[in-house]
Scaffold this motif. Sequence first.
Motif, PDB file in Angstrom:
ATOM      1  N   ASP A  73       0.834  -1.205   0.000  1.00 41.47           N
ATOM      2  CA  ASP A  73       0.000   0.000   0.000  1.00 41.47           C
ATOM      3  C   ASP A  73       0.866   1.251   0.000  1.00 41.47           C
ATOM      4  OD1 ASP A  73      -2.439   1.731   0.651  1.00 41.47           O
ATOM      5  OD2 ASP A  73      -1.168   2.058   2.409  1.00 41.47           O
ATOM      6  N   ARG A  74       1.914   1.242   0.809  1.00 37.84           N
ATOM      7  CA  ARG A  74       2.797   2.416   0.943  1.00 37.84           C
ATOM      8  C   ARG A  74       3.505   2.716  -0.372  1.00 37.84           C
ATOM      9  NH1 ARG A  74       5.009   1.146   5.850  1.00 37.84           N
ATOM     10  NH2 ARG A  74       3.219   2.272   6.706  1.00 37.84           N
ATOM     11  N   ALA A  75       3.960   1.691  -1.056  1.00 41.21           N
ATOM     12  CA  ALA A  75       4.653   1.902  -2.329  1.00 41.21           C
ATOM     13  C   ALA A  75       3.737   2.596  -3.331  1.00 41.21           C
ATOM     14  CB  ALA A  75       5.124   0.557  -2.882  1.00 41.21           C
ATOM     15  N   HIS A  76       2.507   2.121  -3.437  1.00 40.03           N
ATOM     16  CA  HIS A  76       1.560   2.696  -4.391  1.00 40.03           C
ATOM     17  C   HIS A  76       1.156   4.107  -3.972  1.00 40.03           C
ATOM     18  CE1 HIS A  76      -1.542   2.792  -7.427  1.00 40.03           C
ATOM     19  NE2 HIS A  76      -2.457   3.070  -6.515  1.00 40.03           N
ATOM     20  N   HIS A  77       0.931   4.304  -2.691  1.00 37.95           N
ATOM     21  CA  HIS A  77       0.502   5.597  -2.168  1.00 37.95           C
ATOM     22  C   HIS A  77       1.558   6.671  -2.392  1.00 37.95           C
ATOM     23  CE1 HIS A  77      -0.434   8.261   1.477  1.00 37.95           C
ATOM     24  NE2 HIS A  77      -1.431   8.437   0.649  1.00 37.95           N
ATOM     25  N   VAL A  78       2.800   6.348  -2.085  1.00 38.70           N
ATOM     26  CA  VAL A  78       3.878   7.327  -2.270  1.00 38.70           C
ATOM     27  C   VAL A  78       4.054   7.659  -3.744  1.00 38.70           C
ATOM     28  CG1 VAL A  78       6.384   7.621  -2.142  1.00 38.70           C
ATOM     29  CG2 VAL A  78       5.107   6.869  -0.126  1.00 38.70           C
ATOM     30  N   ALA A  79       4.029   6.625  -4.592  1.00 41.79           N
ATOM     31  CA  ALA A  79       4.267   6.850  -6.019  1.00 41.79           C
ATOM     32  C   ALA A  79       3.159   7.652  -6.683  1.00 41.79           C
ATOM     33  CB  ALA A  79       4.431   5.511  -6.728  1.00 41.79           C
ATOM     34  N   THR A  80       1.916   7.443  -6.262  1.00 42.47           N
ATOM     35  CA  THR A  80       0.789   8.042  -6.978  1.00 42.47           C
ATOM     36  C   THR A  80       0.176   9.260  -6.292  1.00 42.47           C
ATOM     37  OG1 THR A  80      -0.832   6.561  -5.940  1.00 42.47           O
ATOM     38  CG2 THR A  80       0.214   5.810  -7.981  1.00 42.47           C
ATOM     39  N   VAL A  81       0.435   9.441  -4.998  1.00 41.89           N
ATOM     40  CA  VAL A  81      -0.195  10.541  -4.265  1.00 41.89           C
ATOM     41  C   VAL A  81       0.836  11.461  -3.620  1.00 41.89           C
ATOM     42  CG1 VAL A  81      -1.717  11.133  -2.325  1.00 41.89           C
ATOM     43  CG2 VAL A  81      -2.300   9.218  -3.827  1.00 41.89           C
ATOM     44  N   VAL A  82       1.721  10.893  -2.809  1.00 45.56           N
ATOM     45  CA  VAL A  82       2.589  11.727  -1.979  1.00 45.56           C
ATOM     46  C   VAL A  82       3.658  12.435  -2.804  1.00 45.56           C
ATOM     47  CG1 VAL A  82       4.168  11.762  -0.012  1.00 45.56           C
ATOM     48  CG2 VAL A  82       2.140  10.299   0.044  1.00 45.56           C
ATOM     49  N   ARG A  83       4.436  11.695  -3.565  1.00 44.02           N
ATOM     50  CA  ARG A  83       5.498  12.354  -4.346  1.00 44.02           C
ATOM     51  C   ARG A  83       4.954  13.406  -5.311  1.00 44.02           C
ATOM     52  NH1 ARG A  83      10.672  10.735  -3.883  1.00 44.02           N
ATOM     53  NH2 ARG A  83      11.106   8.666  -3.002  1.00 44.02           N
ATOM     54  N   PRO A  84       3.883  13.120  -6.055  1.00 46.42           N
ATOM     55  CA  PRO A  84       3.351  14.162  -6.942  1.00 46.42           C
ATOM     56  C   PRO A  84       2.949  15.433  -6.191  1.00 46.42           C
ATOM     57  CG  PRO A  84       2.483  12.029  -7.590  1.00 46.42           C
ATOM     58  CD  PRO A  84       3.211  11.821  -6.292  1.00 46.42           C
ATOM     59  N   ALA A  85       2.369  15.280  -4.991  1.00 46.02           N
ATOM     60  CA  ALA A  85       1.973  16.454  -4.202  1.00 46.02           C
ATOM     61  C   ALA A  85       3.192  17.246  -3.753  1.00 46.02           C
ATOM     62  CB  ALA A  85       1.147  16.009  -3.000  1.00 46.02           C
ATOM     63  N   LEU A  86       4.227  16.552  -3.308  1.00 46.57           N
ATOM     64  CA  LEU A  86       5.444  17.234  -2.878  1.00 46.57           C
ATOM     65  C   LEU A  86       6.108  17.947  -4.051  1.00 46.57           C
ATOM     66  CD1 LEU A  86       6.908  14.528  -0.479  1.00 46.57           C
ATOM     67  CD2 LEU A  86       5.797  16.683   0.166  1.00 46.57           C
ATOM     68  N   GLU A  87       6.081  17.320  -5.216  1.00 43.87           N
ATOM     69  CA  GLU A  87       6.673  17.946  -6.406  1.00 43.87           C
ATOM     70  C   GLU A  87       5.903  19.196  -6.814  1.00 43.87           C
ATOM     71  OE1 GLU A  87       6.728  14.721  -9.142  1.00 43.87           O
ATOM     72  OE2 GLU A  87       8.431  13.711  -8.149  1.00 43.87           O
TER      73      GLU A  87
END
Length: 206
Positions: A73-87
Amino acid sequence: MSSGVFITLEGGDGSGKTTQAERLDRWLSEQGRTVLRTREPGGTAVGVEVREIVLHHRGDISPRAEALLYAADRAHHVATVVRPALERGDVVIQDRYIDSSVAYQGVGRVLDPDAIRGLSEWATEGLRPDLTILLDLDAGAARGRLDEARTRYDRLEAEASEFHDRVRNAYLAIAAAEPDRFLVVDAALPADEIAAAIRTRVAELL
């Protein structure tokens, strides 16, 4: 563009993470920052399904399988939600992250905490929070809060007090080892005092 800021909230069930995330979100929005509030598991459509399995599945789940589900879950969440928001320059406020897995699946389930951390660090490609807020609360007090608010306990909430004591001690040990990343707050304090302490620390990051 302002740089993104990654803030995670950790602590046992009943420690008040949701309340403080809401208050921090409101304050940051007043400062003109774009905020993304999310959680693990459950921050994506995939995560909602994983959350149902790990927290509400009626049969047994082996500890290693549980740890792997959280990491997936964490891998998918970071790749699709968290990193894009931080960028984009957003402030991400997240309920639970890698420290939860180390505390719950590592120490709580009596697996190797270093292995659990390594699994999630691989899954997230090493993404670390800028700040982790640990809302520390005695397990007995946390249970009392849950009893007032719950009619149904999830698989982790329903664990024995010894499990929750191990989780709390694990969190405190992690925070002690990484004091620059952590703000540890007594979750028994009034909510306004907790929110003020959090705002003071977060302001240093903005």
